[in-house]
Scaffold this active site. Sequence first.
Site, mmCIF file in Angstrom:
data_model
loop_
_atom_site.group_PDB
_atom_site.id
_atom_site.type_symbol
_atom_site.label_atom_id
_atom_site.label_comp_id
_atom_site.label_asym_id
_atom_site.label_seq_id
_atom_site.Cartn_x
_atom_site.Cartn_y
_atom_site.Cartn_z
ATOM 1 N N ARG A 1 45.438 39.227 37.129
ATOM 2 C CA ARG A 1 46.521 38.208 36.520
ATOM 3 C C ARG A 1 46.146 37.521 35.446
ATOM 4 O O ARG A 1 47.019 37.012 34.878
ATOM 5 C CB ARG A 1 46.719 37.165 37.772
ATOM 6 C CG ARG A 1 47.509 37.698 39.122
ATOM 7 C CD ARG A 1 48.694 38.172 39.113
ATOM 8 N NE ARG A 1 49.482 37.323 38.541
ATOM 9 C CZ ARG A 1 50.386 36.617 39.344
ATOM 10 N NH1 ARG A 1 50.123 36.709 40.589
ATOM 11 N NH2 ARG A 1 51.291 35.578 38.776
ATOM 12 N N HIS B 1 38.434 30.286 31.084
ATOM 13 C CA HIS B 1 39.639 29.876 31.881
ATOM 14 C C HIS B 1 39.699 30.475 33.299
ATOM 15 O O HIS B 1 40.120 29.842 34.032
ATOM 16 C CB HIS B 1 40.893 30.392 31.064
ATOM 17 C CG HIS B 1 42.101 30.171 31.600
ATOM 18 N ND1 HIS B 1 42.822 28.861 31.475
ATOM 19 C CD2 HIS B 1 42.939 30.798 32.422
ATOM 20 C CE1 HIS B 1 44.067 28.893 32.125
ATOM 21 N NE2 HIS B 1 44.031 30.121 32.894
ATOM 22 N N LEU C 1 38.596 51.753 38.560
ATOM 23 C CA LEU C 1 38.189 53.079 39.233
ATOM 24 C C LEU C 1 39.636 53.595 39.879
ATOM 25 O O LEU C 1 40.205 52.749 40.456
ATOM 26 C CB LEU C 1 37.376 52.834 40.580
ATOM 27 C CG LEU C 1 37.107 54.021 41.726
ATOM 28 C CD1 LEU C 1 36.323 55.132 40.964
ATOM 29 C CD2 LEU C 1 36.515 53.436 42.677
ATOM 30 N N SER C 2 40.086 54.822 39.624
ATOM 31 C CA SER C 2 41.053 55.283 39.999
ATOM 32 C C SER C 2 41.249 55.831 41.418
ATOM 33 O O SER C 2 40.318 56.953 41.865
ATOM 34 C CB SER C 2 41.659 56.435 38.978
ATOM 35 O OG SER C 2 42.548 57.173 39.357
ATOM 36 N N ARG D 1 39.385 29.903 38.862
ATOM 37 C CA ARG D 1 38.819 30.999 40.269
ATOM 38 C C ARG D 1 37.650 30.476 40.947
ATOM 39 O O ARG D 1 37.320 31.233 42.124
ATOM 40 C CB ARG D 1 38.801 32.381 39.983
ATOM 41 C CG ARG D 1 40.155 32.928 39.161
ATOM 42 C CD ARG D 1 41.332 32.872 40.223
ATOM 43 N NE ARG D 1 42.391 33.525 39.699
ATOM 44 C CZ ARG D 1 43.467 33.941 40.742
ATOM 45 N NH1 ARG D 1 43.589 33.785 41.866
ATOM 46 N NH2 ARG D 1 44.372 34.481 39.977
ATOM 47 N N LEU E 1 42.072 39.057 40.006
ATOM 48 C CA LEU E 1 41.420 39.075 38.656
ATOM 49 C C LEU E 1 42.432 39.692 37.491
ATOM 50 O O LEU E 1 42.358 38.991 36.381
ATOM 51 C CB LEU E 1 40.277 40.046 38.885
ATOM 52 C CG LEU E 1 39.378 40.282 37.607
ATOM 53 C CD1 LEU E 1 38.738 39.180 37.164
ATOM 54 C CD2 LEU E 1 38.328 41.322 38.168
HETATM 55 C C1 LIG Z 1 44.081 28.401 43.471
HETATM 56 C C2 LIG Z 1 45.279 29.649 43.034
HETATM 57 C C3 LIG Z 1 46.241 30.104 43.957
HETATM 58 C C4 LIG Z 1 47.299 31.089 43.250
HETATM 59 N N1 LIG Z 1 48.227 31.365 44.259
HETATM 60 C C5 LIG Z 1 49.078 32.212 43.718
HETATM 61 C C6 LIG Z 1 50.254 32.544 44.459
HETATM 62 O O1 LIG Z 1 50.422 32.345 45.479
HETATM 63 N N2 LIG Z 1 51.051 33.518 43.968
HETATM 64 C C7 LIG Z 1 51.094 34.086 42.832
HETATM 65 O O2 LIG Z 1 51.985 34.677 42.062
HETATM 66 N N3 LIG Z 1 49.999 33.834 41.837
HETATM 67 C C8 LIG Z 1 49.128 32.750 42.390
HETATM 68 N N4 LIG Z 1 47.947 32.488 41.583
HETATM 69 C C9 LIG Z 1 47.997 32.985 40.036
HETATM 70 C C10 LIG Z 1 48.411 32.078 39.092
HETATM 71 O O3 LIG Z 1 49.596 31.726 39.248
HETATM 72 C C11 LIG Z 1 48.121 32.742 37.888
HETATM 73 O O4 LIG Z 1 49.008 33.926 37.635
HETATM 74 C C12 LIG Z 1 46.774 33.346 37.491
HETATM 75 O O5 LIG Z 1 45.967 32.438 37.840
HETATM 76 C C13 LIG Z 1 46.537 33.584 36.133
HETATM 77 O O6 LIG Z 1 46.273 32.488 35.175
HETATM 78 P P1 LIG Z 1 47.174 31.823 34.150
HETATM 79 O O7 LIG Z 1 48.571 31.765 34.457
HETATM 80 O O8 LIG Z 1 46.492 30.529 33.529
HETATM 81 O O9 LIG Z 1 46.947 32.862 32.821
HETATM 82 P P2 LIG Z 1 46.124 33.702 32.194
HETATM 83 O O10 LIG Z 1 46.689 35.038 31.968
HETATM 84 O O11 LIG Z 1 44.595 33.580 32.517
HETATM 85 O O12 LIG Z 1 46.097 33.165 30.505
HETATM 86 C C14 LIG Z 1 45.460 31.875 30.583
HETATM 87 C C15 LIG Z 1 46.187 30.781 29.684
HETATM 88 O O13 LIG Z 1 46.992 31.689 28.422
HETATM 89 C C16 LIG Z 1 48.202 31.058 28.425
HETATM 90 N N5 LIG Z 1 49.225 31.915 28.508
HETATM 91 C C17 LIG Z 1 49.139 33.452 28.894
HETATM 92 N N6 LIG Z 1 50.162 34.222 29.020
HETATM 93 C C18 LIG Z 1 50.964 33.360 28.600
HETATM 94 C C19 LIG Z 1 52.715 33.342 28.573
HETATM 95 N N7 LIG Z 1 53.204 34.460 28.815
HETATM 96 N N8 LIG Z 1 53.071 32.125 28.330
HETATM 97 C C20 LIG Z 1 52.649 31.033 27.941
HETATM 98 N N9 LIG Z 1 51.324 31.050 27.884
HETATM 99 C C21 LIG Z 1 50.462 31.944 28.494
HETATM 100 C C22 LIG Z 1 48.525 29.764 29.614
HETATM 101 O O14 LIG Z 1 47.767 28.730 28.951
HETATM 102 C C23 LIG Z 1 47.390 30.467 30.457
HETATM 103 O O15 LIG Z 1 47.007 29.387 31.339
HETATM 104 C C24 LIG Z 1 47.228 31.744 41.935
HETATM 105 C C25 LIG Z 1 46.068 31.034 41.285
HETATM 106 C C26 LIG Z 1 45.002 30.248 41.700
HETATM 107 C C27 LIG Z 1 44.079 29.629 40.861
#
Ligand SMILES: Cc1cc2nc3c(=O)[nH]c(=O)nc-3n(C[C@H](O)[C@H](O)[C@H](O)COP(=O)(O)OP(=O)(O)OC[C@H]3O[C@@H](n4cnc5c(N)ncnc54)[C@H](O)[C@@H]3O)c2cc1C
EC number: 2.1.1.148
Length: 249
Positions: A94, A193, A103-104, A198, A92
């Site tokens: 991420r 998003h 919660l700490s 998710r 979440l």
């Molecule tokens: C099915 C699935 C499997 C996954 N497996 C893994 C895994 O194995 N390992 C792993 O590490 N992670 C994994 N993830 C996590 C994934 O890589 C993303 O970190 C996470 O879903 C957050 O989503 P997001 O990157 O779209 O960013 P969010 O933080 O939700 O941001 C939303 C949007 O804002 C924009 N944005 C935000 N920050 C930036 C930035 N710095 N630069 C440019 N644009 C930005 C982008 O358009 C982004 O899509 C997985 C996710 C899913 C759904």
Amino acid sequence: MATAVELDVQLIAATRFTPPADIAFESGDDGQALVEFAGRACYESFDRPNPRTAETADYLRHIMEVGHDGLLEHASATLYIRGISRSAVGELMRHRHFSFSQLSQRFVHPDDAEVVLPDAVVGDEELTRLVLRAADESRFVYDELLRALEEQLGEESNALLRRKQARQAARAVLPGATESRVVVTGNYRAWRHFIAARATEHADREIRKVAVACLRLLREEAPVVFSDFHITRLTDGSEMAASSIVSGY
Ligand SMILES: Cc1cc2nc3c(=O)[nH]c(=O)nc-3n(C[C@H](O)[C@H](O)[C@H](O)COP(=O)(O)OP(=O)(O)OC[C@H]3O[C@@H](n4cnc5c(N)ncnc54)[C@H](O)[C@@H]3O)c2cc1C
């Protein structure tokens, strides 16, 4: 003895809107009304001149279809999520546009060793016993470590600090299934998003369950903004959701 805890998600805050007194704009007072106001403020079309988008629902659907998603950032909702595992909170968190308060484990002693069972284990007595036993064993080690560390830190006169330092080291052995609690605030765009990423069948089952539960609450709060997500059941009995909107971008 470790016990299994269920997911519990509640809406605890949401945007309320007050139109400016000097502008004739008939609307509700919720987040959707604010999104519409923000959109209409771009063209000063508060009198709803276009009959095709005169109704709020049609207007909001239109802005989502053309990808005018920035408007959705004006309204937000806060959910309190309990019965979520530490592992799922990691996923979440991420999502960078959310704000979190979790919660700490350094301050709060886990009085009851509550764990979130993986869905695949629920209903299977033997596997459930196995997970609960692992939680009990790690809890035993946690308590032992806590005792030893508190003794080791005996010279620290501040009892609160001593306990905090002991807990922050001992928690290293608690399992990823340990229950956590988190307040999450996000604007409508961030929630959309999160749900799109998710609630799909490709996501981990627990975070998918969380996303679907969030969607149900957000749909009550902002029915049009979240109405394009359809909840269906997969062959394993779990739920997923996907949007029917193809953005105009
Ligand atoms: C099915 C699935 C499997 C996954 N497996 C893994 C895994 O194995 N390992 C792993 O590490 N992670 C994994 N993830 C996590 C994934 O890589 C993303 O970190 C996470 O879903 C957050 O989503 P997001 O990157 O779209 O960013 P969010 O933080 O939700 O941001 C939303 C949007 O804002 C924009 N944005 C935000 N920050 C930036 C930035 N710095 N630069 C440019 N644009 C930005 C982008 O358009 C982004 O899509 C997985 C996710 C899913 C759904």
